[in-house]
Every structure is written in structure tokens, then in C-alpha cells.
Enzyme design. Structure first.
Site, mmCIF file in Angstrom:
data_model
loop_
_atom_site.group_PDB
_atom_site.id
_atom_site.type_symbol
_atom_site.label_atom_id
_atom_site.label_comp_id
_atom_site.label_asym_id
_atom_site.label_seq_id
_atom_site.Cartn_x
_atom_site.Cartn_y
_atom_site.Cartn_z
ATOM 1 N N GLY A 29 106.719 -38.874 -74.987
ATOM 2 C CA GLY A 29 107.478 -37.632 -74.922
ATOM 3 C C GLY A 29 107.693 -37.004 -76.275
ATOM 4 O O GLY A 29 107.719 -35.768 -76.412
ATOM 5 N N GLU B 136 84.875 -18.744 -83.056
ATOM 6 C CA GLU B 136 83.687 -18.845 -83.917
ATOM 7 C C GLU B 136 82.528 -19.505 -83.164
ATOM 8 O O GLU B 136 81.757 -20.277 -83.709
ATOM 9 C CB GLU B 136 83.983 -19.618 -85.210
ATOM 10 C CG GLU B 136 85.166 -19.127 -85.999
ATOM 11 C CD GLU B 136 84.928 -17.774 -86.649
ATOM 12 O OE1 GLU B 136 83.816 -17.247 -86.519
ATOM 13 O OE2 GLU B 136 85.855 -17.257 -87.279
ATOM 14 N N TRP C 292 91.367 -10.055 -80.829
ATOM 15 C CA TRP C 292 91.461 -11.416 -81.370
ATOM 16 C C TRP C 292 91.061 -11.453 -82.848
ATOM 17 O O TRP C 292 90.316 -12.331 -83.279
ATOM 18 C CB TRP C 292 90.618 -12.409 -80.556
ATOM 19 C CG TRP C 292 90.969 -12.441 -79.107
ATOM 20 C CD1 TRP C 292 90.180 -12.044 -78.068
ATOM 21 C CD2 TRP C 292 92.220 -12.843 -78.541
ATOM 22 N NE1 TRP C 292 90.857 -12.184 -76.889
ATOM 23 C CE2 TRP C 292 92.109 -12.677 -77.143
ATOM 24 C CE3 TRP C 292 93.414 -13.333 -79.069
ATOM 25 C CZ2 TRP C 292 93.164 -12.982 -76.271
ATOM 26 C CZ3 TRP C 292 94.458 -13.632 -78.209
ATOM 27 C CH2 TRP C 292 94.325 -13.462 -76.830
ATOM 28 N N LEU D 128 102.453 -41.118 -78.818
ATOM 29 C CA LEU D 128 103.807 -40.655 -79.111
ATOM 30 C C LEU D 128 104.643 -40.425 -77.855
ATOM 31 O O LEU D 128 105.862 -40.238 -77.955
ATOM 32 C CB LEU D 128 103.757 -39.363 -79.928
ATOM 33 C CG LEU D 128 103.775 -39.538 -81.448
ATOM 34 C CD1 LEU D 128 102.488 -40.191 -81.945
ATOM 35 C CD2 LEU D 128 103.998 -38.213 -82.162
ATOM 36 N N GLY E 128 82.570 -10.943 -76.542
ATOM 37 C CA GLY E 128 82.960 -12.075 -77.354
ATOM 38 C C GLY E 128 81.749 -12.866 -77.785
ATOM 39 O O GLY E 128 81.228 -12.717 -78.889
ATOM 40 N N PHE F 200 69.359 -17.992 -74.162
ATOM 41 C CA PHE F 200 70.508 -17.072 -74.212
ATOM 42 C C PHE F 200 70.351 -15.952 -73.193
ATOM 43 O O PHE F 200 71.325 -15.512 -72.616
ATOM 44 C CB PHE F 200 70.632 -16.470 -75.626
ATOM 45 C CG PHE F 200 71.294 -17.411 -76.591
ATOM 46 C CD1 PHE F 200 72.678 -17.547 -76.594
ATOM 47 C CD2 PHE F 200 70.559 -18.141 -77.493
ATOM 48 C CE1 PHE F 200 73.298 -18.394 -77.487
ATOM 49 C CE2 PHE F 200 71.175 -18.995 -78.397
ATOM 50 C CZ PHE F 200 72.544 -19.132 -78.388
ATOM 51 N N CYS G 68 78.020 -14.160 -91.719
ATOM 52 C CA CYS G 68 79.427 -14.412 -92.050
ATOM 53 C C CYS G 68 80.010 -15.492 -91.147
ATOM 54 O O CYS G 68 80.766 -16.366 -91.604
ATOM 55 C CB CYS G 68 80.230 -13.125 -91.916
ATOM 56 S SG CYS G 68 79.625 -11.743 -92.908
#
Length: 397
Positions: free
Chosen positions: A353, A376, A170, A351, A145, A396, A251
């Protein structure tokens, strides 16, 4: 005598949209009107049933929203800010709708437009722009991923053909797609430099597309698994100009830009819903909007939406000027997705419930944004990208 203060627009307190030009403003108004009339009345049902009608793609194509920031081949050739505004207005209805447009235009169509051959562009871009063909972008794998360089999908030569084996996971638009841009490793000894993109019609023998069931988020979005079992392609199927990870990563930068704008729409929708509800909802004999703690939440939401709007506008200005880099996009995607999620959570608390039902859009936005924060590029990956840019040191590996 003092001059009266100008009225404040609760949805845009700092009048950020005043910075839009006439074309961008026209796109905003057109997409907003379409989204509210043609998408919003049905989105709760689509979300509940876990579907998005194929007819929506055709509607989006008719509006010129598919690949709208690309030029030629039936694409609108709009500017970056105009594209961002369209993403914002679509995601104000649902992240899944913006995701459909992002995947079609910024991933699949952009890959073809930038890296494809003239024949590939002529074959696929006009019908994709019109909404007659749907594309998907197959990069992520079950075990690869955040580290696409670890992909296992393999493309090997067999005479004049390519044969692909592997699986992708995915994949947005996968179950709807007519064509997939599939990224695969060619020569393992060349590492990531051997990664190439392939244009794969989804009817090709050996390619199976399975819809991913039981999703709790982005339910109004078609998400699939692609299984490639000895998929044979002609030599012309390869994207000739893309070699290595630079192809797919370019991309992703396009798609992340759209997300940075899109989540502003989701945040704004949650804030506006909470504001309207707080003014009407009475407790202890008066509207809850009159309580200090509720006003604090609303004020902080207004500030967060404004900050996100300003950041998106700056990204758009930089991109239109040709000065936007991947690390700057990471700043926008990370910061705005975080802000939108915080706004959605705060709106849900106002809001009560009612906030967990599909009668209101807030919880739907909330669970969608839980995914948008991750896809992404996860928070960790964007933080490391920003860290590398500001320190000059990569963390990384």
C-alpha cells in the site's frame, strides 16, 4: 587460499559505470548531486500540483545541461554518453524533468542547430542553452500521432510571408515556451516532401497555447495544445535546410536516445527504493528482504536494471563513434522503457500500500513510465521500425 570476492554494488552489480571516462563520471556526479539536492525534495509537490517551476529551466541551463550535446552557441559540446548519463540522473528523480531537457535540447534546439539558418541559431540557441528561453517542438496533432505524414497543419504563402493554420497536441514545454518549432504541410500535392519547419515565437498573433489539464502522468511536466489561427510569419521563419519528414524524424531520434538512457534512472530509483524498503519492512518477525519470493523480485530487478544500463552504454558508444542508426535507437528506447516499467511494477508490489503514495517515488515513476512507453514512438512503431530493418520489408503501409 582463495581470494575474497570484490564487494558488489547493489545499484550497479556489473560495475557498468566503470566504463565511463573521467568527464562522463564528473557529469554523472554533478547532475546526481544537483538532482538529489535541488529537485528530489520538491518533486512530489510539483507532481501533486501538476506544475514545474520556470526557475528549474534556469538551473538546468546554469549546469550546462540544455543542448549539452550540441556545439557552439553556448552549448557544452558534450559527447553522447555524457548526455545520456545526465538524462539518467534527471529521470532518476522524475521523467518529467528529463522530458523538459530532452524537448529543449534534443528536439527544439537540435532542430535549430541542424536545420536552422545562421540568424535563427544566433537568435535562439544561446538563450535556450542558458535557460533564459524555453523551446517546444510541435509535430503531433490530435489526429496525427504515430503517422506525422498525415498532419493537417498547413503553411501557405501570402506574398513574402507564410501563414500557418492548424493545431498541435501533447506538446511538452508548450505552456512554458518562448519559441515553438512548428512542422506544417506546405504544398499538399507534394505529400510529405512538402513538410517544413517554422520558428514561431509564442507571442506571435494568432498562436494560442492551452495547458492540457487533468493529466494522470508526467504531471511535473508542462504539456500543451498549440492552436494556430492565421499565424503570419516572415519568410525567414522557415528552417531552410529541412524539407520533408526527414527533418522532424532526425530530431525524434535524438530525443529517443535520451529516453533510452533516462528510463534506466527511473528503473534504478524504483529498484533502490524497493531494496531499501524490503530491508527495513518487517513481517512475520523478520525483514521481508529475507523471504525467497521478495529476493527473487529484487534479483530480477537488479538484472533488468543492469541489462538496461548495458544497452544504454552500447548505444552511447555507437553514437559517440558516429555509428548509431534509427533502428538501433528503436531497440534501445523500446527495450529499456519496457524494462523500466516492469521494474516499477515489481517495486510497487514490494512496497504494498505504501507504494501508491507520494511518500515514495515508485508509483509516480510507474505512471510516468506508462506514458514514456508510448511517447516518442509507440511500441508498435518501434517494433515495425526494427522489423523493417531486419527484414528489409516495410509493414507501415
Amino acid at each position: 587460499m582463495g581470494t575474497a570476492s570484490p564487494p558488489l554494488d547493489p545499484a550497479d552489480p556489473l560495475a557498468v559505470d566503470d566504463g565511463l571516462d573521467d568527464t562522463e563520471r564528473g557529469i554523472r556526479d554533478t547532475v546526481r548531486a544537483f538532482a538529489r539536492a535541488e529537485l528530489a525534495p520538491f518533486i512530489a509537490d510539483w507532481y501533486e500540483s501538476g506544475t514545474v517551476p520556470r526557475s528549474v529551466v534556469k538551473q538546468l541551463g546554469a549546469l550546462g545541461l540544455l543542448g549539452m550535446h550540441l556545439t557552439g552557441y553556448g552549448c557544452a559540446g558534450a559527447g553522447a554518453t555524457a548526455y545520456g548519463v545526465a538524462c539518467r540522473e534527471l529521470e532518476a528523480v522524475d521523467s518529467g524533468l528529463r522530458s523538459l531537457v530532452s524537448t529543449q535540447g534534443s528536439l527544439a534546439m537540435y532542430a535549430l542547430h541542424r536545420w536552422g539558418s545562421p540568424e535563427q541559431k544566433e537568435r535562439w540557441l544561446p538563450p535556450m542553452a542558458a535557460g533564459d528561453a524555453v523551446g517546444c517542438f510541435a509535430l503531433t496533432e490530435p489526429d496525427a500521432g504515430s503517422d506525422p505524414g498525415a498532419m493537417r497543419t498547413r503553411a501557405r504563402r501570402d506574398g513574402g510571408d507564410w501563414v500557418l493554420d492548424g493545431s498541435k497536441m501533447w506538446i511538452t514545454n508548450g505552456p512554458l515556451a518562448d519559441v515553438a518549432v512548428v512542422w506544417a504541410r506546405t504544398e499538399p500535392e507534394h505529400g510529405t516532401k512538402g513538410i517544413r519547419g517554422f520558428v514561431v515565437p509564442t507571442g506571435t498573433p494568432g498562436l494560442t497555447v492551452n495547458a492540457i489539464p487533468r493529466k494522470m502522468s508526467l504531471r511535473a511536466s508542462a504539456t500543451g495544445e498549440l492552436v494556430l489561427d492565421s499565424v503570419r510569419l516572415p519568410r525567414e521563419a522557415v528552417l531552410p535546410a529541412a524539407e520533408g519528414l526527414g527533418g522532424p524524424l532526425s530530431c525524434l531520434s535524438e530525443a529517443r536516445f535520451g529516453i533510452a538512457w533516462g528510463v534506466v534512472g527511473a528503473a534504478r530509483a524504483c529498484y533502490e527504493t524497493a531494496l531499501s524498503y524490503a530491508v527495513r519492512r518487517e513481517q512475520f518477525g523478520r525483514p521481508i528482504a529475507g523471504f525467497q519470493l521478495t529476493q527473487r523480485k529484487l534479483a530480477e530487478m537488479a538484472i533488468s536494471v543492469t541489462h538496461a544500463s548495458l544497452l544504454a552504454a552500447r548505444l552511447g558508444a555507437l553514437k559517440d563513434a558516429g555509428r548509431l542508426g534509427p533502428a538501433q535507437i528503436s531497440v534501445g528506447k523500446l527495450a529499456n522503457a519496457r524494462a523500466a516499467l516492469d521494474v516499477a511494477r515489481s517495486a510497487r508490489s514490494i512496497l504494498g500500500g505504501n507504494g501508491i503514495t507520494l511518500d515514495y517515488p515508485v508509483f509516480r515513476h510507474l505512471v510516468n513510465l506508462e506514458t514514456v512507453v508510448t511517447y516518442e514512438g509507440t511500441e508498435e512503431m518501434h517494433l515495425l521500425s526494427i522489423g523493417r530493418a531486419v527484414t528489409g520489408v516495410s509493414a507501415f503501409r
